[in-house]
Design a protein around this motif. Sequence first.
Motif, PDB file in Angstrom:
ATOM      1  N   PRO A 161      32.846  97.265 -43.011  1.00  0.00           N
ATOM      2  CA  PRO A 161      33.860  96.222 -42.779  1.00  0.00           C
ATOM      3  C   PRO A 161      35.152  96.424 -43.572  1.00  0.00           C
ATOM      4  N   THR A 162      35.057  96.959 -44.770  1.00  0.00           N
ATOM      5  CA  THR A 162      36.284  97.168 -45.548  1.00  0.00           C
ATOM      6  C   THR A 162      37.159  98.232 -44.918  1.00  0.00           C
ATOM      7  N   VAL A 163      36.540  99.180 -44.240  1.00  0.00           N
ATOM      8  CA  VAL A 163      37.300 100.224 -43.543  1.00  0.00           C
ATOM      9  C   VAL A 163      37.784  99.691 -42.193  1.00  0.00           C
ATOM     10  N   ARG A 164      36.883  99.042 -41.458  1.00  0.00           N
ATOM     11  CA  ARG A 164      37.207  98.546 -40.112  1.00  0.00           C
ATOM     12  C   ARG A 164      38.425  97.628 -40.119  1.00  0.00           C
ATOM     13  N   ASP A 165      38.510  96.767 -41.106  1.00  0.00           N
ATOM     14  CA  ASP A 165      39.612  95.804 -41.167  1.00  0.00           C
ATOM     15  C   ASP A 165      40.964  96.454 -41.448  1.00  0.00           C
ATOM     16  N   GLN A 166      40.949  97.680 -41.931  1.00  0.00           N
ATOM     17  CA  GLN A 166      42.189  98.384 -42.261  1.00  0.00           C
ATOM     18  C   GLN A 166      42.600  99.392 -41.190  1.00  0.00           C
ATOM     19  N   CYS A 167      41.808  99.535 -40.131  1.00  0.00           N
ATOM     20  CA  CYS A 167      42.045 100.575 -39.122  1.00  0.00           C
ATOM     21  C   CYS A 167      43.016 100.132 -38.027  1.00  0.00           C
ATOM     22  N   PHE A 168      43.755 101.123 -37.532  1.00  0.00           N
ATOM     23  CA  PHE A 168      44.579 100.941 -36.344  1.00  0.00           C
ATOM     24  C   PHE A 168      43.715 101.234 -35.126  1.00  0.00           C
ATOM     25  N   LEU A 169      44.198 100.899 -33.942  1.00  0.00           N
ATOM     26  CA  LEU A 169      43.441 101.090 -32.707  1.00  0.00           C
ATOM     27  C   LEU A 169      43.017 102.550 -32.525  1.00  0.00           C
ATOM     28  N   ALA A 170      43.907 103.484 -32.755  1.00  0.00           N
ATOM     29  CA  ALA A 170      43.577 104.904 -32.591  1.00  0.00           C
ATOM     30  C   ALA A 170      42.447 105.322 -33.544  1.00  0.00           C
ATOM     31  N   GLU A 171      42.452 104.774 -34.733  1.00  0.00           N
ATOM     32  CA  GLU A 171      41.400 105.098 -35.702  1.00  0.00           C
ATOM     33  C   GLU A 171      40.071 104.483 -35.290  1.00  0.00           C
ATOM     34  N   LEU A 172      40.115 103.307 -34.709  1.00  0.00           N
ATOM     35  CA  LEU A 172      38.886 102.680 -34.216  1.00  0.00           C
ATOM     36  C   LEU A 172      38.302 103.473 -33.053  1.00  0.00           C
ATOM     37  N   GLU A 173      39.171 104.003 -32.193  1.00  0.00           N
ATOM     38  CA  GLU A 173      38.711 104.851 -31.087  1.00  0.00           C
ATOM     39  C   GLU A 173      38.073 106.127 -31.619  1.00  0.00           C
ATOM     40  N   GLN A 174      38.674 106.684 -32.662  1.00  0.00           N
ATOM     41  CA  GLN A 174      38.110 107.888 -33.278  1.00  0.00           C
ATOM     42  C   GLN A 174      36.738 107.579 -33.891  1.00  0.00           C
ATOM     43  N   ALA A 175      36.607 106.422 -34.537  1.00  0.00           N
ATOM     44  CA  ALA A 175      35.327 106.023 -35.118  1.00  0.00           C
ATOM     45  C   ALA A 175      34.278 105.840 -34.028  1.00  0.00           C
ATOM     46  N   SER A 176      34.667 105.266 -32.904  1.00  0.00           N
ATOM     47  CA  SER A 176      33.756 105.092 -31.779  1.00  0.00           C
ATOM     48  C   SER A 176      33.262 106.449 -31.271  1.00  0.00           C
ATOM     49  N   THR A 177      34.169 107.413 -31.204  1.00  0.00           N
ATOM     50  CA  THR A 177      33.786 108.769 -30.798  1.00  0.00           C
ATOM     51  C   THR A 177      32.786 109.349 -31.789  1.00  0.00           C
ATOM     52  N   CYS A 178      33.037 109.159 -33.083  1.00  0.00           N
ATOM     53  CA  CYS A 178      32.124 109.667 -34.117  1.00  0.00           C
ATOM     54  C   CYS A 178      30.731 109.068 -33.966  1.00  0.00           C
ATOM     55  N   ILE A 179      30.668 107.795 -33.657  1.00  0.00           N
ATOM     56  CA  ILE A 179      29.376 107.129 -33.479  1.00  0.00           C
ATOM     57  C   ILE A 179      28.639 107.714 -32.270  1.00  0.00           C
ATOM     58  N   GLN A 180      29.341 107.891 -31.159  1.00  0.00           N
ATOM     59  CA  GLN A 180      28.711 108.458 -29.957  1.00  0.00           C
ATOM     60  C   GLN A 180      28.244 109.886 -30.205  1.00  0.00           C
ATOM     61  N   VAL A 181      29.071 110.681 -30.874  1.00  0.00           N
ATOM     62  CA  VAL A 181      28.693 112.065 -31.189  1.00  0.00           C
ATOM     63  C   VAL A 181      27.493 112.059 -32.129  1.00  0.00           C
ATOM     64  N   GLY A 182      27.506 111.172 -33.123  1.00  0.00           N
ATOM     65  CA  GLY A 182      26.368 111.059 -34.033  1.00  0.00           C
ATOM     66  C   GLY A 182      25.084 110.751 -33.283  1.00  0.00           C
ATOM     67  N   LEU A 183      25.161 109.834 -32.326  1.00  0.00           N
ATOM     68  CA  LEU A 183      23.980 109.484 -31.528  1.00  0.00           C
ATOM     69  C   LEU A 183      23.545 110.634 -30.619  1.00  0.00           C
ATOM     70  N   LEU A 184      24.484 111.410 -30.126  1.00  0.00           N
ATOM     71  CA  LEU A 184      24.123 112.604 -29.340  1.00  0.00           C
ATOM     72  C   LEU A 184      23.385 113.620 -30.214  1.00  0.00           C
ATOM     73  N   CYS A 185      23.812 113.736 -31.437  1.00  0.00           N
ATOM     74  CA  CYS A 185      23.223 114.723 -32.348  1.00  0.00           C
ATOM     75  C   CYS A 185      21.805 114.363 -32.789  1.00  0.00           C
ATOM     76  N   VAL A 186      21.430 113.088 -32.715  1.00  0.00           N
ATOM     77  CA  VAL A 186      20.100 112.677 -33.164  1.00  0.00           C
ATOM     78  C   VAL A 186      19.137 112.444 -31.999  1.00  0.00           C
ATOM     79  N   GLN A 187      19.376 113.091 -30.875  1.00  0.00           N
ATOM     80  CA  GLN A 187      18.478 112.974 -29.734  1.00  0.00           C
ATOM     81  C   GLN A 187      17.108 113.556 -30.085  1.00  0.00           C
ATOM     82  N   GLU A 188      16.079 113.044 -29.418  1.00  0.00           N
ATOM     83  CA  GLU A 188      14.703 113.448 -29.709  1.00  0.00           C
ATOM     84  C   GLU A 188      14.490 114.954 -29.530  1.00  0.00           C
ATOM     85  N   SER A 189      14.880 115.455 -28.406  1.00  0.00           N
ATOM     86  CA  SER A 189      14.637 116.852 -28.079  1.00  0.00           C
ATOM     87  C   SER A 189      15.821 117.724 -28.508  1.00  0.00           C
ATOM     88  N   PRO A 190      15.547 118.851 -29.146  1.00  0.00           N
ATOM     89  CA  PRO A 190      16.644 119.756 -29.524  1.00  0.00           C
ATOM     90  C   PRO A 190      17.498 120.174 -28.332  1.00  0.00           C
TER      91      PRO A 190
END
Length: 151
Positions: free
Chosen positions: A64-93
Amino acid sequence: CGDSGYMAPEYAMDGMVSFMQDVYSFGVLLLEIVSGRRNQRNFNLIAHAWKLFEENKCLKLLDPTVRDQCFLAELEQASTCIQVGLLCVQESPSQRPQMAVVIPMLSQHQVPWRPLRPVVCVPVSTPADLRDMKEDTSGNFEMIITDLEGR
C-alpha cells in the motif's frame, strides 16, 4: 535444496531438476518484490496473488505504501509483473515461460497468455477432504488419511 517458499513443485515432490525451477523461483521473487511480502508457510503469497488476480483486483497485492505513490503507467507495469509472476509459478514446467520470453514480457508490458491456477492454490477446505471412508464387511468404517509431504 533451497527455501521451500521458492521450490518448484516438481522438485519438492519428485526431486526432478530442470532449468524451469529457476523460472518458478523468479516468479515467487517477482511477487514478493511487488507485494513487499514473503512467501512463507504461514502466508501463501502465490495463493493470495492468484485470488486477487481472479477477482480482477491484482493491484491490491501491491504494498500500500508503494501503490499510493504510483502513477497509472507504474500501476500497469506492476499488473504486468503480477501476471508474469503467476505465469512463472505454474504447476508444470512446460506451462512456465522461458526466461528468454519473461524479460520481453516485462519490458514490453505485454503478457501473451493468461496464467492458469497454480498448484499451490488448489483449495483444501478441511482435513476431511483428505479422508477416504471405507466400510468393511462388518459394517464398521475404516478411515484412511493421506498426508502429502514434499522432499
